[in-house]
Design a protein around this motif. Structure first.
Motif, short mmCIF file in Angstrom:
data_model
loop_
_atom_site.label_atom_id
_atom_site.label_comp_id
_atom_site.label_asym_id
_atom_site.label_seq_id
_atom_site.Cartn_x
_atom_site.Cartn_y
_atom_site.Cartn_z
N SER A 176 0.83 -1.20 0.00
CA SER A 176 0.00 0.00 0.00
C SER A 176 0.87 1.25 0.00
N LYS A 177 2.05 1.14 0.63
CA LYS A 177 2.92 2.32 0.65
C LYS A 177 3.64 2.50 -0.68
N LYS A 178 4.08 1.37 -1.28
CA LYS A 178 4.96 1.47 -2.45
C LYS A 178 4.22 1.34 -3.77
N LYS A 179 3.18 0.49 -3.76
CA LYS A 179 2.53 0.22 -5.05
C LYS A 179 1.13 0.78 -5.11
N GLY A 180 0.75 1.49 -4.04
CA GLY A 180 -0.58 2.10 -4.03
C GLY A 180 -1.72 1.13 -3.88
N PHE A 181 -1.44 -0.05 -3.32
CA PHE A 181 -2.52 -1.01 -3.06
C PHE A 181 -3.47 -0.42 -2.02
N LYS A 182 -4.80 -0.57 -2.24
CA LYS A 182 -5.75 0.04 -1.33
C LYS A 182 -6.10 -0.91 -0.19
N LEU A 183 -5.64 -0.52 1.04
CA LEU A 183 -5.87 -1.39 2.20
C LEU A 183 -7.28 -1.26 2.74
N PHE A 184 -7.72 -0.01 2.87
CA PHE A 184 -8.98 0.22 3.56
C PHE A 184 -10.06 0.67 2.60
N GLY A 185 -10.79 -0.29 2.02
CA GLY A 185 -11.93 0.05 1.21
C GLY A 185 -13.17 0.10 2.10
N GLY A 186 -14.27 0.48 1.54
CA GLY A 186 -15.52 0.47 2.31
C GLY A 186 -15.63 1.65 3.24
N LYS A 187 -16.74 1.67 3.99
CA LYS A 187 -16.95 2.83 4.86
C LYS A 187 -17.07 2.37 6.31
N VAL A 188 -16.99 3.34 7.21
CA VAL A 188 -17.03 3.05 8.64
C VAL A 188 -18.41 2.54 9.04
N GLU A 189 -18.43 1.45 9.77
CA GLU A 189 -19.69 0.95 10.31
C GLU A 189 -19.56 0.78 11.81
N LYS A 190 -20.72 0.61 12.49
CA LYS A 190 -20.61 0.45 13.95
C LYS A 190 -19.87 -0.86 14.26
N ILE A 191 -19.11 -0.83 15.38
CA ILE A 191 -18.22 -1.96 15.70
C ILE A 191 -18.67 -2.61 16.99
N HIS A 192 -18.74 -3.91 16.95
CA HIS A 192 -19.13 -4.65 18.15
C HIS A 192 -17.88 -4.96 18.99
N MET A 193 -17.92 -4.61 20.27
CA MET A 193 -16.77 -4.90 21.14
C MET A 193 -17.27 -5.56 22.42
N PRO A 194 -16.43 -6.38 23.05
CA PRO A 194 -16.84 -7.03 24.30
C PRO A 194 -16.77 -6.06 25.47
N ASN A 195 -17.56 -6.34 26.52
CA ASN A 195 -17.51 -5.53 27.73
C ASN A 195 -16.39 -6.00 28.65
#
Lengths: 648, 309
Positions: A562-581
């Motif tokens: 992603s740094k050298k060849k421009g590969f796209k790491l983060f596609g898509g959009k932000v969604e709500k994230i499930h996390m443990p308590n």
């Protein structure tokens, strides 16, 4: 009172009384300090109840560093005692306790937790996951390890330390020859910590197999993650054997069974076999992740991809398989006969082949590279020649006929320190320095780091190289003293001098942490080393959810691409994230485990029964608990992301 | 810096090895055929391994000297190289050959040291029972009908078979200059074959940790010519007192004792944990035969092999 007699240390000395006072004062100071600064709430909410893999990892590493110094003091005492012939610094009994605890602490409470700490912090990030598969189980693992370690560590001030060697061979470790409660501590403290390790093993196998980022198939995993996956398979296969062996040992010592005794059908050989069926793979549990760490670091600082990725993976799998079929080389001299010894010699030497493959792959990773000598890289580069020496002496030891001469000598001690110190200790120090900025948001001082590196590397060689020679000259290991006529004096003195060098090196690491915490620049990027794998693709400090958007992967080095060849790491959009308590139950249950262990060591049955009920109560509580975790909303994520981006 | 360090290591190694030549290290200074075989194996492995270390070191120094960043253009971008089938096959195949060679050496010599030493096959071996107790060694000579504590007299040029067992924790019987060690354990008898070529005084010790008195659990070994040895035996028979059960039990108590000599052996009232043909004592004597046949075939084979001589 009978109980108070048992709590007494069987071989007290001024040093032990001084330690008692020191431990007491430290505990009072810690409690007073936390109360004064009103940090109890913070401590409970942010650390004791945390299920965040990054914080658990940091706690593992802190505990491991503490144990490194505990085991290091033991080591210094040993080298000081043997520095001159007929030295009276320690008596025989005290020396035996010191080398026993040194072995157990360094392997089980330093090397393994340090590795597990790094693995906790790095693995989920490297595979683009938000947490481990079972976050709360992870907290249980850590606290069980921690309580096991603490239980083992109080042994030398309450009731006496184990004194039968870290291998605790029977019948020496039986009640007949080891009367103090020391070996009870061994059986029970390691059991408690071992359950934690086994749970970690299961947790990380599931994590790596099920939670990799989209596109990351097995042959696109970073090498460190590969090493962790294989290591956890070894843990899951090997640790149950230890669990059983220690359970039998506990029954022998507390309930009068005779599995390993000299009479009534007990077999001391059974213990040796069970111990090493676990104990040999254990060696690879601490060495394979080190191979993973070196692969990451060497490729990062040679500024090149890892040479021979496929053969690196295959050789690690081969090593892990072979590690289970070589255990008898630990007791060639037990009288197996030539046939069995011959077979185990060959399987043992065979390990040299895949290990050699890895050494050459690392060397060729340097080829056509652009090597930068940072502190982590220095450790990794020093590892190659020193570990090679350790490896070739391992092949020498593997030859059964010759091993009859090396067995139980300082030659063996030199060999396994030549593999374990460059193998594991250098690796965790390298990894610790390498991933430090990701953990804490600033870098450790390179200058102080280099000083400590040179002290450690030179000190290490000065300490352990002479042992190859004294070993060939007939000095047995574990002798607390020797007479002047043996001629072992000068080389042992040299070892002591080296040990002081090592001690200075380790002290400098602490100084480095202190200095860098105070003065190091906080203005670092997310990727200060110009590294290649996914853990550097997220912010520093890492937000709770690791990645706002789950990354997509297309090669072994997606972040580099992603740094050298421009590969796209983060596609898509932000969604709500499930996390443990967060949950206090793992901590509370482990505290009850500590009480249970203590009661078992001293055969205080009523307390042990109550504690057992308490442990089950915690598990039942969990079974009926309705806790589905929580969601982090999109707004909250965006706010965090903007803040982190703005900081840079 | 790196190369300086590498040179220092090499110098240091050479220096220490040279000191070793002056005053030979015990296991590399054999005084009997078994220790000689083992010293040969050790030297073979050292030279083979020195070759391996040399190859790694040369490559290593070449790589870190040539490819350091400070020696390269700023804009140099290291290439992406997956690996090389040919090279990888080379560094799998050569180690396999080395391991195969060492395996042959190991298997051959392990069989050798587990049997009566070469050239001694035609002689009846001298059998000595060596048993350890915390923290001493008891040596019974059934043939001469004498017993010594903490010292050994051995004749030259005669094969010796030690029968090893223990009255306490596992001990390891070791006379470095005559041959490698073997465990003495409470529930079985191990056989160790040795022979001595050169008269002299040698160090023997327990090398397996066995508790707080372990460091001092040593014994002296005196190797004498056959005539002197016979003279010594006669002298003992004429002067020493018989060993009694009472005396022996007193000796078994944990602690250190000096050297002493007795006529008769403790085997009469406190036999080794074995039947006539060695094996295991698992507590009940009537099951012993079955046990040793069922679960410990190697040992039985091994001891049968000894009895062929």
């Amino acid at each position: 009172m009978d109980y108070f007699d048992r709590f007494a240390v069987p071989h007290p000395s001024p040093a032990i009384y001084a330690s008692m006072v020191a431990i007491g004062l430290t505990m009072i100071a810690v409690v007073a300090g936390i109360t004064y600064f009103k940090k109890w709430g913070y401590l409970w909410r942010e650390w004791l109840t945390t299920v965040d893999h990054k914080r658990i990892g940091i706690m593992y590493i802190l505990a491991a560093l503490l144990m490194l110094f505990r085991g290091g003091v033991d080591a210094l005492m040993m080298r000081a005692q043997t520095a001159i012939p007929d030295n009276g610094l320690l008596d025989g009994q005290h020396y035996n306790e010191v080398f026993t605890t040194h072995g157990v602490v360094m392997i089980l409470f330093m090397a393994m937790p340090f590795i597990i700490g790094l693995m906790n912090i790095v693995t989920p990030l490297q595979i683009g996951a938000r947490d481990v598969a079972f976050p709360r189980l992870n907290a249980v693992s850590f606290w069980l390890f921690f309580m096991g370690a603490m239980l083992f560590n109080i042994s030398f001030v309450v009731g006496g330390s184990p004194d039968a060697g870290w291998t605790s061979y029977f019948p020496l470790a039986s009640n007949d020859f080891s009367e103090s409660v020391g070996s009870n501590y061994y059986a029970i403290a390691i059991q408690i910590a071992g359950i934690g390790t086994l749970l970690t093993g299961i947790n990380f196998i599931v994590t790596i197999l099920k939670m990799r980022a989209p596109g990351m198939n097995l042959m696109k995993m970073p090498m460190f993650t590969w090493s962790i996956l294989i290591t956890n398979f070894i843990i899951v296969f090997a640790f149950p054997v230890l669990t059983v062996a220690l359970a039998l040992m506990t029954m022998d010592r507390l309930f009068g069974t005779q599995f390993f005794t000299m009479a009534n059908g007990g077999s001391d050989m059974l213990w040796a076999n069970l111990f090493w069926v676990w104990g040999h793979p254990e060696v690879y549990i601490v060495i394979l992740p080190a191979f993973g760490i070196y692969s990451e670091i060497i490729s990062t600082f040679a500024r090149r991809n890892l040479y021979g990725y496929n053969s690196m993976v295959i050789s690690m799998v081969a090593i892990s398989t072979l590690s289970f079929i070589v255990w008898a080389h630990h007791f060639y001299t037990m009288g197996h006969g030539a046939m069995v010894n011959g077979i185990f010699s060959i399987t043992t030497m065979a390990i040299a082949v895949p290990t050699g493959v890895k050494i050459f792959n690392w060397l060729f990773t340097l080829w056509k590279g652009k090597i930068v000598f940072t502190v982590p890289m220095l450790y990794s580069l020093a590892f190659i020649p020193i570990f090679t020496l350790g490896g070739v002496t391992g092949v020498m030891l593997a030859m059964a006929s010759a091993d009859y001469q090396y067995h139980n000598t300082m030659f063996l001690v030199a060999h396994f320190h030549y593999v374990l110190i460059p193998g594991t200790v250098f690796a965790v120090l390298a990894g610790f320095t390498y991933w430090w900025p990701k953990m804490f948001g600033f870098m450790l001082s390179e200058k102080i780091g280099k000083w400590s590196f040179w002290f450690i590397t030179i000190g290490f060689n000065v300490t352990f190289f002479p042992m190859f020679i004294t070993g060939l000259d007939g000095q047995a290991r574990r002798m607390y003293t020797y007479s002047e006529s043996t001629g072992y004096g000068p080389l042992n003195m040299l070892s002591f001098v080296g040990a002081i060098g090592l001690a200075i090196g380790f002290a400098l690491i602490v100084y480095n942490i202190y200095w860098s915490t105070r003065y190091a620049s906080r203005n670092i990027s997310n990727d200060p080393w110009d590294a290649r794998s996914l853990e550097w693709a997220t912010h520093t400090p890492i937000p709770e959810y690791n990645f706002a958007i789950v990354p997509t992967v297309d090669s072994t080095e997606a972040f580099w691409d992603s740094k050298k060849k421009g590969f796209k790491l983060f596609g898509g959009k932000v969604e709500k994230i499930h996390m443990p308590n967060n949950s206090g139950v793992p901590f509370i249950m482990s505290c009850i485990f500590f009480v249970w262990g203590f009661a078992m060591v001293f055969s205080m049955w009523i307390i042990a029964i109550i504690a057992t009920i308490g442990i089950f109560a915690c598990m039942i509580h969990r079974s009926f608990e309705k806790d589905h975790g929580r969601y982090i909303s999109v707004e909250e994520i965006e706010e965090t992301e903007n803040k982190l981006r703005g900081a840079k | 810096m790196k190369i300086k360090w590498a040179l220092l290591t090499i110098l240091f190694t050479i220096a220490t090895v040279l000191t070793g030549c002056d005053n030979p290290l015990m296991v590399l200074d054999p005084k009997g055929p078994v220790a000689a075989t083992q010293a040969d194996v050790i030297m073979i492995s050292i030279w083979t391994m020195a070759f391996v270390v040399l190859v790694v070191m040369v490559l290593y120094i070449f790589m870190i000297m040539k490819y350091r960043a400070s020696k390269q253009r700023d804009d140099y971008e290291p290439p992406h190289i997956e690996g090389s089938k040919v090279l990888e096959i080379i560094w799998v195949a050569i180690p396999i050959l080395i391991v195969a060679f060492l395996s042959v050496v190991t298997v051959k010599t392990t069989n050798e040291v587990e049997a009566t030493p070469k050239g001694y096959g035609d002689q009846e071996p001298l059998i000595i029972y060596a048993s350890s107790s915390n923290w001493k060694w008891h040596f019974s000579y059934p043939e001469e009908d004498i017993e010594t504590v903490n010292y050994l007299f051995l004749p030259t040029n005669r094969p010796i078979e030690f029968k090893l067992y223990s009255f306490g924790p596992i001990s390891s019987f070791w006379i470095p200059q005559l041959g490698g060690q073997k465990y003495a354990m409470s529930d079985m008898v191990n056989t160790l074959h040795l022979a001595a070529d050169v008269p002299g005084e040698y160090m023997g010790r327990n090398s397996n940790f066995s508790g707080s008195g372990f460091a001092q659990q040593t014994f002296n070994v005196n190797v004498l010519s056959a005539e002197e040895y016979d003279k010594w035996v006669d002298e003992i028979k004429a002067t020493a007192k018989p060993i009694t059960e009472e005396k022996f039990n007193e000796l078994l108590k944990p602690g250190h004792v000096g050297q002493s000599t007795y006529t008769g052996t403790h085997l009469e009232f406190s036999p080794a944990p074995e039947g006539e043909n060695a094996g295991h004592d698992h507590g009940s004597s009537d099951k012993e035969e079955n046990d040793s046949k069922d679960s410990h075939e190697e040992h039985s084979e091994h001891s049968n092999m000894n009895h062929d001589h």
